[in-house]
Scaffold this motif. Structure first.
Motif: not given
Length: 235
Positions: A63, A67, A177-178, A232
């Motif tokens: 996760h 960024r 994102d994951e 995402r």
């Protein structure tokens, strides 16, 4: 592999490990996160093993929290959550300012076999100065770089997952994102067998805000070794 990319173990005790690694540039950040997450979450389990035992990664979920502005050094801490025939562990990765960059959950099988009973079959490589980017050690359509090897003589799990994770980012219009990597087979490092790595992306949902996809990684013509699924979300 850890010597090549500058991933250094800083502390270890049964059930807990700490390590650092260069954050690299934004394009290489996610590859570094996969490598460091697999490193410390795995070491948290490894530090509790008996003689003649080893682990192999079955699944790793990453996760990513932040960024933007991540530079300098990544700091990873892993700890053991549960252990039976498998080990469940958690990793948290922060930047130099203490900001959480990513969290990961690992599931590792505990094995006792000839690999676990053996010792490293050679000399550990010298530290690379400057460190190489993790993202540069594996490429679609190429054989694994010999520097991607781990102690068991195969490509390190986080390193292996980073290749389909990059293909997933292309599919989703940006890094997931994951994402969850499921490991099916090990991949030997080096071009000696002539087989190359190939990704096969598939978009599952291409909404305006939410996008999800799946990437299969194959070694050679049809040998599936890894799958990565992820999403995402762009609010």
């Amino acid at each position: 592999m850890h010597a090549a990319v500058g991933a250094r173990l800083r502390a270890i005790e049964p059930g807990r490990a700490e390590a650092t690694m260069p954050a690299a540039d934004p394009d290489g950040l996610d590859a570094a996160l996969w490598v460091l997450a697999d490193f410390v979450s795995g070491l948290a389990v490894t530090g509790t093993l008996g003689s003649g035992e080893r682990i192999t990664t079955l699944r790793l979920t990453l996760h990513v929290i932040a960024r933007d502005g991540v530079t300098g050094t990544l700091h990873g801490t892993g700890w053991l959550d549960e252990k039976s025939e498998v080990g469940l562990s958690t990793a948290v990765i922060t930047d130099d300012d203490g900001r959480t960059v990513a969290r990961a959950v690992g599931r590792n099988a505990i094995l006792a076999d000839e690999v676990a009973a053996s010792t490293w079959p050679g000399h550990a490589p010298a530290w690379s100065d400057p460190p190489r980017r993790a993202a540069d050690l594996l490429a679609d359509g190429a054989a694994p770089d010999p520097a991607s090897v781990n102690h068991a003589g195969v490509v390190q799990g986080g390193m292996l997952a980073s290749l389909p994770a990059r293909a997933l980012a292309d599919l989703l219009g940006g890094p997931a994102d994951e994402a969850t990597a499921t490991f099916l087979r090990a991949v030997p490092a080096g071009p000696s067998d002539g087989r190359t790595l190939h990704t096969a992306p598939e978009l599952e949902h291409g909404g305006r805000r939410l996008r999800s996809g799946r990437v299969v990684l194959r070694h050679g013509d049809d040998r599936t070794v890894l799958t990565v699924t992820g999403l995402r979300y762009a609010p």
